[in-house]
Design a protein around this motif. Structure first.
Motif, short mmCIF file in Angstrom:
data_model
loop_
_atom_site.label_atom_id
_atom_site.label_comp_id
_atom_site.label_asym_id
_atom_site.label_seq_id
_atom_site.Cartn_x
_atom_site.Cartn_y
_atom_site.Cartn_z
N UNK A 185 5.87 9.75 3.22
CA UNK A 185 6.76 10.85 2.81
C UNK A 185 6.31 12.18 3.42
N UNK A 186 5.82 12.11 4.62
CA UNK A 186 5.30 13.32 5.28
C UNK A 186 6.38 14.38 5.49
N UNK A 228 -3.69 15.73 0.73
CA UNK A 228 -2.31 15.94 0.29
C UNK A 228 -2.06 17.43 0.14
N UNK A 229 -0.81 17.85 0.32
CA UNK A 229 -0.50 19.27 0.19
C UNK A 229 -0.68 19.74 -1.25
N UNK A 262 0.86 -1.18 0.00
CA UNK A 262 0.00 0.00 0.00
C UNK A 262 0.90 1.23 0.00
N UNK A 263 0.52 2.20 -0.80
CA UNK A 263 1.31 3.42 -0.90
C UNK A 263 0.50 4.57 -0.31
N UNK A 264 0.95 5.06 0.83
CA UNK A 264 0.24 6.11 1.53
C UNK A 264 1.18 7.28 1.78
N UNK A 265 1.12 8.30 0.92
CA UNK A 265 2.05 9.42 1.09
C UNK A 265 1.84 10.20 2.38
N UNK A 266 0.63 10.13 2.96
CA UNK A 266 0.38 10.84 4.22
C UNK A 266 1.25 10.29 5.34
N UNK A 267 1.65 9.04 5.24
CA UNK A 267 2.49 8.44 6.28
C UNK A 267 3.93 8.29 5.82
#
Length: 112
Positions: A49-50, A88-89, A42-47
Motif C-alpha cells: 500500500x505504498x 512506516x510513515x 505475508x502482509x507488507x505495507x511497505x510494498x
C-alpha cells in the motif's frame, strides 16, 4: 426372498451415499485448507500500500490507486495496524480513516 433382495439393494444404496458423503467432506476440507493458505499471506505495507503513504503522512485524501491497493489487501488491514515498524510513515493509525473514505472497511474481528 424379495424382502431380502430389497434390503440388499437398500443397503448398497446407503453404502454408495455414505461414500459420496465422505468424498464431499474430503473435498470441502481440502478447499478450506487451500483458502486458509491464501489468507495466511505475508502482509507488507511497505510494498502493498505504498501509494497510500502520501495520504497517511499528510492526513489527506487517498488517491484512487491507494484505494485500489487497500481493497486488494483488505485481509491485511488488521496486521498493518499492528506492525511496529520504523520504516512506516507517521500517522499510520490514520489508515482506518483512509480505508473508510475508500469504501474499504476493517474486518469485524480486527482488535481496534
Amino acid at each position: 426372498m424379495r424382502l431380502i433382495g430389497l434390503l440388499q439393494v437398500c443397503e448398497n444404496i446407503l453404502i454408495c451415499k455414505m461414500k459420496n458423503t465422505t468424498s464431499i467432506i474430503a473435498i470441502v476440507v481440502a478447499m478450506i485448507l487451500l483458502l486458509g493458505d491464501v489468507h495466511a499471506q505475508d502482509c507488507n505495507p511497505n510494498q502493498e500500500i505504498k501509494d497510500c503513504y502520501p495520504a497517511l503522512v499528510a492526513k489527506g485524501s487517498p488517491s484512487p490507486l491507494c484505494c485500489k491497493e487497500l481493497d486488494a489487501h483488505k485481509n491485511c488491514l488488521c496486521k498493518y495496524i499492528d506492525i511496529n515498524n520504523s520504516n512506516l510513515p507517521p500517522n499510520f493509525q490514520f489508515l482506518r480513516t483512509i480505508t473508510e473514505s475508500c469504501g474499504v472497511f476493517f474486518p469485524r474481528f480486527c482488535p481496534l
